[in-house]
Motif scaffolding. Structure first.
Motif, PDB file in Angstrom:
ATOM      1  N   ALA A 106      37.240  12.773  43.204  1.00 13.62           N
ATOM      2  CA  ALA A 106      37.555  11.550  43.957  1.00 13.62           C
ATOM      3  C   ALA A 106      37.128  11.727  45.405  1.00 13.62           C
ATOM      4  O   ALA A 106      37.293  12.805  45.982  1.00 13.62           O
ATOM      5  CB  ALA A 106      39.054  11.247  43.885  1.00 13.62           C
ATOM      6  N   GLY A 107      36.583  10.669  45.992  1.00 15.94           N
ATOM      7  CA  GLY A 107      36.183  10.712  47.389  1.00 15.94           C
ATOM      8  C   GLY A 107      37.357  10.435  48.320  1.00 15.94           C
ATOM      9  O   GLY A 107      38.283   9.699  47.980  1.00 15.94           O
ATOM     10  N   VAL A 108      37.300  11.040  49.503  1.00 15.62           N
ATOM     11  CA  VAL A 108      38.285  10.799  50.559  1.00 15.62           C
ATOM     12  C   VAL A 108      37.619   9.904  51.601  1.00 15.62           C
ATOM     13  O   VAL A 108      36.503  10.184  52.047  1.00 15.62           O
ATOM     14  CB  VAL A 108      38.743  12.122  51.203  1.00 15.62           C
ATOM     15  N   ASN A 109      38.298   8.828  51.993  1.00 14.35           N
ATOM     16  CA  ASN A 109      37.710   7.847  52.892  1.00 14.35           C
ATOM     17  C   ASN A 109      38.673   7.459  54.005  1.00 14.35           C
ATOM     18  O   ASN A 109      39.888   7.643  53.887  1.00 14.35           O
ATOM     19  CB  ASN A 109      37.307   6.596  52.102  1.00 14.35           C
ATOM     20  N   ARG A 110      38.113   6.890  55.076  1.00 11.14           N
ATOM     21  CA  ARG A 110      38.939   6.435  56.197  1.00 11.14           C
ATOM     22  C   ARG A 110      40.040   5.462  55.767  1.00 11.14           C
ATOM     23  O   ARG A 110      41.166   5.535  56.289  1.00 11.14           O
ATOM     24  CB  ARG A 110      38.057   5.776  57.255  1.00 11.14           C
TER      25      ARG A 110
END
Length: 333
Positions: free
Chosen positions: A43-47
């Motif tokens: 899973a990506g981590v985003n602002r």
């Protein structure tokens, strides 16, 4: 996942610093009509995840309260009316929430096959930034071959994606970044000039490099503190596309004259509130026009750090410190 149908996920004890996050257990969701249930590998981590954790970005009605907007993995179940995908397919997609978990629901309309030859870590780095850049830079701002674009925050996930996509589709790219190392990274990705905003005035550099004309499009995540200078850096008939407000959302004492004199367009959007049909259109264009370039290696996701999801606190600290180049990814293997 345990045998009782529960799964591990990241919960928060309240709004605040990264330390409010921890691993907990909840029931595995069931896919409804038009949904697939993905066993999450990465899973990506985003602002927006950081903003949600801080209490500044609540999930829309009906969305999972769990953080996480982009995932990659394998379809474990599918709901009614899903004909494009089968159980066992390797996919990635833009979630409405719930990505920081061992299982996540994806609307089929926001799901893509993992690009051939790419693993789950690479695929999880794609959806949020590619949906956002495609919608704002190409669909809304109308960037075309031969035009010039200025990308602020060139080494962010958005920035590294925007530089590569703009170059792949024939635009000339300028980028801003906050260090010599980051500027060099922007140029390696295809920027013809990278501007260290701590030491240089991007308006002056852009004007110098374009013979006083300015750029056709600016992709901006800074907001208020750059608004006046962005108007100055745009060419006649240019477009400013705003996607975030890291430098504030309220601009005061702004001279709007350049908008009229240069016939400028100012636009912006956020992805999460868009309708499923709007996201389907973005998904379809990405599948047709961008995924083949990813499979050929013309465009590559830039991954800064990969961490097990139990280390989500560290992942958010890296995001907030802002020294990263590219994406931060959590793995669930």
């Amino acid at each position: 996942m345990s045998s009782d149908g529960s799964m591990r996920y990241i919960t928060i004890s309240g709004f605040g610093a990264p330390e409010v996050m921890s691993v907990a257990t909840r029931p595995k969701p069931k896919p409804g009509p038009g949904e697939v249930l993905v066993k999450v590998h990465a899973a990506g981590v985003n602002r927006p995840d950081v903003a949600q954790r801080q209490g500044n970005y609540p999930p829309p009605p009906g969305a999972s309260p769990v953080m996480g907007l982009e995932i990659a993995g394998v379809i474990a179940e599918k709901g009614a009316d899903v004909s494009d995908f089968e159980v066992g397919d390797a996919v990635c997609g833009l979630a409405n929430g719930g990505g920081y978990a061992e299982y996540c629901l994806l609307p089929a309309a926001q799901t893509l096959r993992q690009p051939e030859g790419m693993d789950a870590v690479g695929a999880a780095a794609l959806p949020e930034t590619f949906f956002t850049v495609w919608a704002n830079l190409f669909q809304m701002a109308g960037l075309t071959e031969g035009e010039t674009v200025l990308v602020h925050g060139g080494t962010s996930g958005i920035g590294t994606t925007a530089i590569q996509l703009a170059r792949a589709f024939g635009a000339e790219v300028f980028a801003t970044a906050g260090s010599a190392e980051k500027c060099a990274a922007c140029e390696r990705l295809g920027a013809m000039a990278a501007i260290n905003y701590r030491e240089q005035d991007f308006v002056e550099i852009v004007k110098e490099k374009t013979g006083g004309r300015g750029v056709d499009v600016i992709l901006d995540m800074v907001g208020a503190s750059y608004f006046q200078r962005n108007l100055s850096a745009l060419a006649r008939d240019g477009c400013l596309s705003i996607i975030a407000f890291l430098g504030g959302a309220k601009a005061e004492n702004v001279n709007l004259t350049p908008i009229m004199v240069k016939r400028l367009t100012v636009t912006g959007s956020t992805m999460r509130p868009r309708t499923e049909e709007e996201k389907r259109r973005i998904r379809d264009e990405l599948a047709q026009q961008v995924w083949p370039r990813l499979e050929k290696g013309e465009i590559k996701p830039v991954v800064h750090k990969v961490l097990p999801f139990e280390e989500v606190v560290e992942a958010h600290k890296i995001m907030e410190e802002g020294h990263h180049i590219g994406k931060i990814i959590l793995t669930f293997e």
